[in-house]
Motif scaffolding. Structure first.
Motif, PDB file in Angstrom:
ATOM      1  N   THR A   1      -0.388   4.330   4.305  1.00 55.72           N
ATOM      2  CA  THR A   1      -0.243   3.792   2.953  1.00 55.72           C
ATOM      3  C   THR A   1       0.284   2.365   2.993  1.00 55.72           C
ATOM      4  N   GLN A   2       1.266   2.113   3.841  1.00 56.48           N
ATOM      5  CA  GLN A   2       1.790   0.746   3.995  1.00 56.48           C
ATOM      6  C   GLN A   2       0.695  -0.210   4.456  1.00 56.48           C
TER       7      GLN A   2
ATOM      8  N   ARG B   1       3.576  13.468   7.276  1.00 56.27           N
ATOM      9  CA  ARG B   1       4.231  12.606   6.275  1.00 56.27           C
ATOM     10  C   ARG B   1       4.418  11.193   6.824  1.00 56.27           C
ATOM     11  N   GLN B   2       4.792  11.094   8.091  1.00 51.07           N
ATOM     12  CA  GLN B   2       4.975   9.777   8.716  1.00 51.07           C
ATOM     13  C   GLN B   2       3.631   9.053   8.821  1.00 51.07           C
ATOM     14  N   ALA B   3       2.589   9.788   9.193  1.00 52.94           N
ATOM     15  CA  ALA B   3       1.258   9.191   9.291  1.00 52.94           C
ATOM     16  C   ALA B   3       0.797   8.684   7.927  1.00 52.94           C
ATOM     17  N   ILE B   4       1.003   9.487   6.898  1.00 54.03           N
ATOM     18  CA  ILE B   4       0.609   9.103   5.546  1.00 54.03           C
ATOM     19  C   ILE B   4       1.390   7.864   5.101  1.00 54.03           C
ATOM     20  N   ARG B   5       2.682   7.864   5.344  1.00 57.13           N
ATOM     21  CA  ARG B   5       3.528   6.732   4.956  1.00 57.13           C
ATOM     22  C   ARG B   5       3.046   5.440   5.619  1.00 57.13           C
ATOM     23  N   LEU B   6       2.814   5.496   6.921  1.00 59.64           N
ATOM     24  CA  LEU B   6       2.390   4.305   7.654  1.00 59.64           C
ATOM     25  C   LEU B   6       1.007   3.835   7.194  1.00 59.64           C
TER      26      LEU B   6
END
Length: 120
Positions: free
Chosen positions: A47-48, A40-45
């Protein structure tokens, strides 16, 4: 046994293996999150970062890997297709897209992608 995804993540994070160690390099940080299982953290970063540079193949690749690890092969395939489109010379992108194709039982497409990866 090391998969294509885990090899790429290990190679990217070799110099800085934890997300906390790489606050100024978003790609290494995203790869570290992925390596640590924090999809989830990887996806969030990713995406940003893709909001800043939507043509960055590396972020499409890492986010695609994260989706694949979460079991969302359709989203993974979408992201990995963009990674391939923006960096068709990168064999890892093709190999991981083959993995997503395989997860969706798209055997012919998976074979074609893997053949392309091996040819590079």
């Amino acid at each position: 046994m090391m998969t294509c995804c885990s090899f790429f993540v290990a190679a990217v994070t070799l110099a800085q293996p934890t997300a906390a160690d790489s606050p100024h390099d978003p790609l290494r940080q995203a790869a570290a999150f992925l390596h640590q299982g924090e999809t989830r953290q990887a996806i969030r970063l990713c995406t940003q970062e893709l909001q800043i540079d939507a043509q960055n193949a590396a972020f499409w690749h890492v986010r695609g890997q994260a989706y694949l690890r979460e079991g969302n092969a359709a989203l993974a395939l979408s992201d990995l297709a963009l990674a391939v489109a923006f960096a068709p010379e990168n064999a890892w992108h093709w190999a991981d897209r083959a993995q997503a194709q395989s997860a969706l039982s798209r055997w012919d497409a998976a074979e074609a992608d893997l053949s392309r990866a091996l040819a590079l």
